[in-house]
Design an enzyme around this catalytic site. Structure first.
Site, PDB file in Angstrom:
ATOM      1  N   ARG A  78      58.730  -5.261  61.723  1.00  0.00           N
ATOM      2  CA  ARG A  78      59.942  -5.179  62.717  1.00  0.00           C
ATOM      3  C   ARG A  78      60.664  -6.527  62.631  1.00  0.00           C
ATOM      4  O   ARG A  78      60.430  -7.432  62.820  1.00  0.00           O
ATOM      5  CB  ARG A  78      59.437  -5.255  64.207  1.00  0.00           C
ATOM      6  CG  ARG A  78      59.990  -5.427  65.239  1.00  0.00           C
ATOM      7  CD  ARG A  78      59.434  -5.058  66.543  1.00  0.00           C
ATOM      8  NE  ARG A  78      58.497  -5.721  66.920  1.00  0.00           N
ATOM      9  CZ  ARG A  78      58.231  -6.835  67.320  1.00  0.00           C
ATOM     10  NH1 ARG A  78      59.270  -7.828  67.390  1.00  0.00           N
ATOM     11  NH2 ARG A  78      57.040  -7.600  67.611  1.00  0.00           N
ATOM     12  N   HIS A 126      60.885  -7.270  69.827  1.00  0.00           N
ATOM     13  CA  HIS A 126      60.219  -6.018  70.323  1.00  0.00           C
ATOM     14  C   HIS A 126      61.082  -5.163  70.947  1.00  0.00           C
ATOM     15  O   HIS A 126      61.115  -4.152  70.614  1.00  0.00           O
ATOM     16  CB  HIS A 126      59.003  -6.544  71.259  1.00  0.00           C
ATOM     17  CG  HIS A 126      58.417  -5.535  71.800  1.00  0.00           C
ATOM     18  ND1 HIS A 126      57.556  -4.439  71.055  1.00  0.00           N
ATOM     19  CD2 HIS A 126      58.288  -4.924  73.363  1.00  0.00           C
ATOM     20  CE1 HIS A 126      56.914  -3.618  71.907  1.00  0.00           C
ATOM     21  NE2 HIS A 126      57.558  -3.797  72.984  1.00  0.00           N
ATOM     22  N   TYR A 169      56.986 -16.513  68.927  1.00  0.00           N
ATOM     23  CA  TYR A 169      55.833 -16.266  68.269  1.00  0.00           C
ATOM     24  C   TYR A 169      55.818 -16.021  66.698  1.00  0.00           C
ATOM     25  O   TYR A 169      54.625 -15.521  66.182  1.00  0.00           O
ATOM     26  CB  TYR A 169      54.997 -15.006  69.199  1.00  0.00           C
ATOM     27  CG  TYR A 169      55.933 -13.801  69.067  1.00  0.00           C
ATOM     28  CD1 TYR A 169      55.924 -12.827  68.085  1.00  0.00           C
ATOM     29  CD2 TYR A 169      56.682 -13.441  70.330  1.00  0.00           C
ATOM     30  CE1 TYR A 169      56.639 -11.489  67.924  1.00  0.00           C
ATOM     31  CE2 TYR A 169      57.152 -12.267  70.255  1.00  0.00           C
ATOM     32  CZ  TYR A 169      57.384 -11.375  69.153  1.00  0.00           C
ATOM     33  OH  TYR A 169      58.137 -10.279  69.173  1.00  0.00           O
TER      34      TYR A 169
END
Length: 381
Positions: A278, A282, A291
């Site tokens: 990805r 998100h 992160y």
């Protein structure tokens, strides 16, 4: 046949199936010996993975170009306040498009919230696809008419629904398959394991398609599972499984085509794990820099599935500059139509708030409806 031989026939390849290298050159699927196979069964399964027809690959390229442009447009609409939220699938287009092209029109698709590009590729109205993300309580499209279940936000609940549908299709005598899309995080949910077990026992015609994009929101794969690959999760339930390079559309389409054939012809369920990434956060509400680092993202951007397929097709003489330009022009026109339609204010009925709550309205609902009517009819001060 020994227990070992039975289990051996279910195992995925040790190395993900790949047809096209990251630079766009033809890699060719490795033989079982090259992948470290000792039993020979994987070489037999590998032979089933045949390259898709050339015209299908060119069609897939056009759909990938359009899908990426649609994804960019939807992301922009969130910044303009036209969408409440949007989960981008940039970087996962090979999975999205291949998943749809492996199915027939009478097969069922059970998508997650991240699979808007797949729904557009299946031919659904893009505005209807975005309706749920706009904040409307409706799904947006008629699932029965298009054989696409509502996009699922709860993790993995759609997998058990897909098994139920697959079993219903079989019992009705329909020659159709159900495919459930799922993310890597969803494979940690109980519903996913129940679905695998249920499908295996009934030998239902269902394909579980895991798009392993390496993160369940902010949780990396290493914190989710200690399995060698998520594909191995199918073996314990008696489900034939495979892993594939998810940024190689040729390989994903080849493996999924075989998985669908296997399920359609009575072989039972099939689990496919696609290794992909990805690129975006998100959702538009997430900050992925908290992160993961930029170097990791850059490495995966270099493995871009769209650029890889374009280079491969050009190298084989199946695509030229004019074809690339035409695909991008069509995508721009498509995005403009989506933008214009989404910029129009939706017509809403506030009294729908009270519909479908109870079969017969309760006194409290009638009172609340009357209060809303009075407020809406009151003159402005």
């Amino acid at each position: 046949m020994s227990r070992h031989q039975v289990a051996d026939g279910l195992l995925p390849e040790p190395v993900p199936v790949r047809f096209v290298a990251e630079d766009g050159s033809a890699a060719g699927p490795p033989t079982g010996d090259q992948a470290g196979d000792q039993g020979g069964h994987r070489a037999e399964h590998r032979a089933d993975y045949r390259a898709p027809a050339d015209d299908l690959l060119v069609d897939a390229y056009r759909r990938m170009v359009l899908g990426r442009r649609f994804d960019r447009q939807a992301t922009a609409l969130t910044k303009q306040g036209r969408l409440a939220v949007y989960p981008s699938s940039r970087g996962q287009e090979a999975c999205q498009i291949a998943g749809v092209l492996a199915l027939r029109a009478d097969d069922w698709l059970f998508p997650t919230y991240r699979d808007c590009v797949a729904l557009v590729a299946r031919g659904l109205d893009p505005v209807e696809v975005l309706t749920l993300l706009r904040g409307d309580w409706h799904c947006g499209y008629d699932p029965a008419a298009v054989r696409v279940a509502p996009q699922c936000t709860p993790l993995a609940t759609q997998t058990i629904h897909a098994v139920g549908m697959a079993e219903a299709l079989r019992r009705r005598g329909e020659d159709a398959v159900a495919m459930a899309f799922i993310g890597d995080g969803g494979t940690s949910e109980g519903d996913f394991h129940e679905a695998l077990n249920y499908a295996a026992v009934l030998r239902s015609p269902v394909v579980f398609f895991v798009q392993n994009n390496k993160y369940a929101i902010s949780v990396p794969l290493a914190r989710q599972s200690a399995a060698p690959a998520l594909a191995y999760k199918g073996v314990g339930y008696g489900v034939r499984s495979e892993q594939v390079d998810g940024n190689d559309l040729v390989a994903v389409l080849s493996v999924l085509t075989e998985a669908v054939r296997h399920a359609r012809e009575g072989g039972g369920p099939f689990l496919v794990e696609a290794h992909t990434y990805r690129i975006e956060s998100h959702t538009n509400a997430d900050d992925a820099t908290r992160y993961r680092d930029a170097e990791e993202v850059a490495r995966w951007e270099a493995a871009d599935p769209l650029a890889r397929l374009e280079t491969y097709l050009r190298g084989r003489g199946l695509l030229d500059a004019a074809g690339v330009e035409a695909a991008h022009e069509a995508a721009e026109e498509y995005a403009a139509r989506v933008r214009d339609r989404m910029n129009a204010e939706p017509e809403t009925d506030p009294f729908e708030l009270f519909d479908h709550v109870f079969a017969a309205p309760t006194p409290q609902l009638r009172e609340q409806r009357a209060l809303l009517a009075a407020e809406l009819s009151a003159p402005e001060e």
